[in-house]
Design a protein around this motif. Structure first.
Motif, short mmCIF file in Angstrom:
data_model
loop_
_atom_site.label_atom_id
_atom_site.label_comp_id
_atom_site.label_asym_id
_atom_site.label_seq_id
_atom_site.Cartn_x
_atom_site.Cartn_y
_atom_site.Cartn_z
N VAL A 197 15.42 24.61 10.64
CA VAL A 197 14.54 23.46 10.82
C VAL A 197 14.75 22.45 9.69
O VAL A 197 15.12 22.81 8.57
N THR A 198 14.50 21.19 10.03
CA THR A 198 14.56 20.11 9.05
C THR A 198 13.26 19.33 9.12
O THR A 198 12.87 18.83 10.17
N LEU A 199 12.59 19.25 7.99
CA LEU A 199 11.32 18.53 7.89
C LEU A 199 11.56 17.25 7.10
O LEU A 199 12.28 17.25 6.10
N ASN A 200 10.93 16.19 7.57
CA ASN A 200 11.18 14.87 7.00
C ASN A 200 9.97 14.31 6.26
O ASN A 200 8.83 14.54 6.68
N CYS A 201 10.25 13.55 5.21
CA CYS A 201 9.20 12.90 4.44
C CYS A 201 9.70 11.52 4.02
O CYS A 201 10.67 11.43 3.27
N SER A 202 9.06 10.48 4.52
CA SER A 202 9.41 9.13 4.07
C SER A 202 8.24 8.57 3.28
O SER A 202 7.08 8.90 3.56
N TYR A 203 8.52 7.74 2.30
CA TYR A 203 7.45 7.31 1.40
C TYR A 203 7.65 5.86 0.94
O TYR A 203 8.76 5.35 0.93
N GLU A 204 6.53 5.26 0.60
CA GLU A 204 6.53 3.98 -0.09
C GLU A 204 5.50 4.12 -1.19
O GLU A 204 4.30 4.13 -0.92
N VAL A 205 5.96 4.27 -2.41
CA VAL A 205 5.07 4.54 -3.54
C VAL A 205 5.47 3.66 -4.70
O VAL A 205 6.64 3.60 -5.06
N THR A 206 4.49 3.01 -5.30
CA THR A 206 4.76 2.14 -6.44
C THR A 206 5.14 2.96 -7.66
O THR A 206 4.51 3.96 -7.97
N ASN A 207 6.21 2.52 -8.33
CA ASN A 207 6.68 3.23 -9.54
C ASN A 207 6.92 4.71 -9.27
O ASN A 207 6.42 5.58 -9.99
N PHE A 208 7.73 4.97 -8.29
CA PHE A 208 8.06 6.35 -7.92
C PHE A 208 8.65 7.09 -9.12
O PHE A 208 9.52 6.59 -9.83
N LEU A 239 14.31 6.00 0.48
CA LEU A 239 12.92 6.43 0.32
C LEU A 239 12.55 7.57 1.27
O LEU A 239 11.56 7.47 2.03
N PHE A 240 13.33 8.62 1.26
CA PHE A 240 12.95 9.79 2.04
C PHE A 240 13.48 11.06 1.40
O PHE A 240 14.38 11.03 0.55
N SER A 241 12.89 12.15 1.86
CA SER A 241 13.33 13.47 1.44
C SER A 241 13.31 14.38 2.66
O SER A 241 12.54 14.15 3.60
N ILE A 242 14.17 15.40 2.66
CA ILE A 242 14.15 16.39 3.71
C ILE A 242 14.04 17.78 3.10
O ILE A 242 14.50 18.02 1.97
N LEU A 243 13.40 18.65 3.86
CA LEU A 243 13.29 20.06 3.49
C LEU A 243 13.93 20.85 4.62
O LEU A 243 13.53 20.71 5.77
N ASN A 244 14.94 21.63 4.29
CA ASN A 244 15.63 22.46 5.28
C ASN A 244 15.25 23.92 5.09
O ASN A 244 15.17 24.41 3.95
N ILE A 245 15.04 24.59 6.19
CA ILE A 245 14.82 26.04 6.17
C ILE A 245 15.80 26.66 7.15
O ILE A 245 15.78 26.34 8.34
N THR A 246 16.67 27.50 6.65
CA THR A 246 17.65 28.17 7.52
C THR A 246 17.16 29.58 7.86
O THR A 246 16.34 30.16 7.13
N GLU A 257 0.85 -1.20 0.00
CA GLU A 257 0.00 0.00 0.00
C GLU A 257 0.88 1.25 0.00
O GLU A 257 1.84 1.35 0.75
N ASP A 258 0.54 2.18 -0.88
CA ASP A 258 1.31 3.42 -0.96
C ASP A 258 1.07 4.27 0.28
O ASP A 258 -0.07 4.42 0.73
N LYS A 259 2.17 4.82 0.82
CA LYS A 259 1.99 5.69 1.98
C LYS A 259 3.10 6.72 2.08
O LYS A 259 4.20 6.53 1.54
N VAL A 260 2.77 7.80 2.76
CA VAL A 260 3.69 8.91 2.96
C VAL A 260 3.61 9.33 4.42
O VAL A 260 2.51 9.54 4.94
#
Lengths: 113, 110
Positions: B19-30, B70-77, B1-4
């Motif tokens: 700040v550092t914001l995190n995003c982990s995902y499991e998506v078919t055919n990313f 399978l993750f991404s981060i967004l940084n804001i300084t 199952e796809d999830k974020v």
């Protein structure tokens, strides 16, 4: 100006009434989407359309219907079968099927009394 | 199952913090991952990431993608009060579907 126009911005309806939310884009985008957002939550996909006269159910399609008779228009009907229709509805479009990001309209806030 | 999954769900900082914001995902055919900022109504686009390890920057914001983990981060300084918003990540998968996380609500205090 190019963009996505949603109307109405605010809508109140009594329980049991069907409601249609309008979404029009003049960006010549192929794909269009409808999302629902509840307080404190992310966006959940209701329906999407990649080409005219074709659309697919998203994750929460029950109680909703759509049509895509023209490239620029993708109206969403919230039917009386939708158990909890009060929410913020966002329409989005994407330039092509192979690349790009989603462009969003300003949203429609539906309140069912 | 796809999830974020985004974390943290909410964050309170003071102006000037990073700040550092995190995003982990499991998506078919990313295919790609998008970041958006939502203040009141329509989300506004920040970044689109398609390749691992390549940082995208826009002013004080930057983002990077790791397709292996399978993750991404967004940084804001040097955060400002105008950065207060909900930040949403959305990986794109099969059939041009975008899967949105629940978002991180950032509150920057003066």
């Amino acid at each position: 100006d190019g963009g996505i126009t949603q109307s109405p911005k605010y809508l109140f309806r009594k329980e049991g009434q069907n409601v249609t939310l309008s979404c029009e884009q003049n960006l010549n985008h192929d794909a269009m989407y409808w999302y629902r957002q509840d307080p404190g939550q992310g966006l959940r996909l209701i329906y999407y359309s990649q080409i005219v006269n074709d659309f697919q159910k998203g994750d929460i399609a029950e109680g909703y219907s759509v049509s895509r008779e023209k490239k620029e228009s993708f109206p969403l009907t919230v039917t009386s079968a939708q158990k909890n229709p009060t929410a913020f509805y966002l329409c989005a479009s994407m330039p092509s099927l192979n690349t790009g990001e989603l462009f969003f309209g300003e949203g429609s806030r539906l309140t069912v009394l | 199952e796809d999830k974020v999954v985004q974390s943290p769900l909410s964050l309170v900082v003071h102006e000037g913090d990073t700040v550092t914001l995190n995003c982990s995902y499991e998506v078919t055919n990313f295919r790609s991952l998008l970041w958006y900022k939502q203040e009141k109504k329509a989300p506004t686009f920040l970044f689109m990431l398609t390749s691992s390890g390549i940082e995208k920057k826009s002013g004080r914001l930057s983002s990077i993608l790791d397709k292996k983990e399978l993750f991404s981060i967004l940084n804001i300084t040097a955060t400002q009060t105008g950065d207060s918003a909900i930040y949403l990540c959305a990986p794109r998968g099969n059939f041009n579907k975008f899967y949105f996380g629940s978002g991180t609500k950032l509150n920057v205090k003066p």
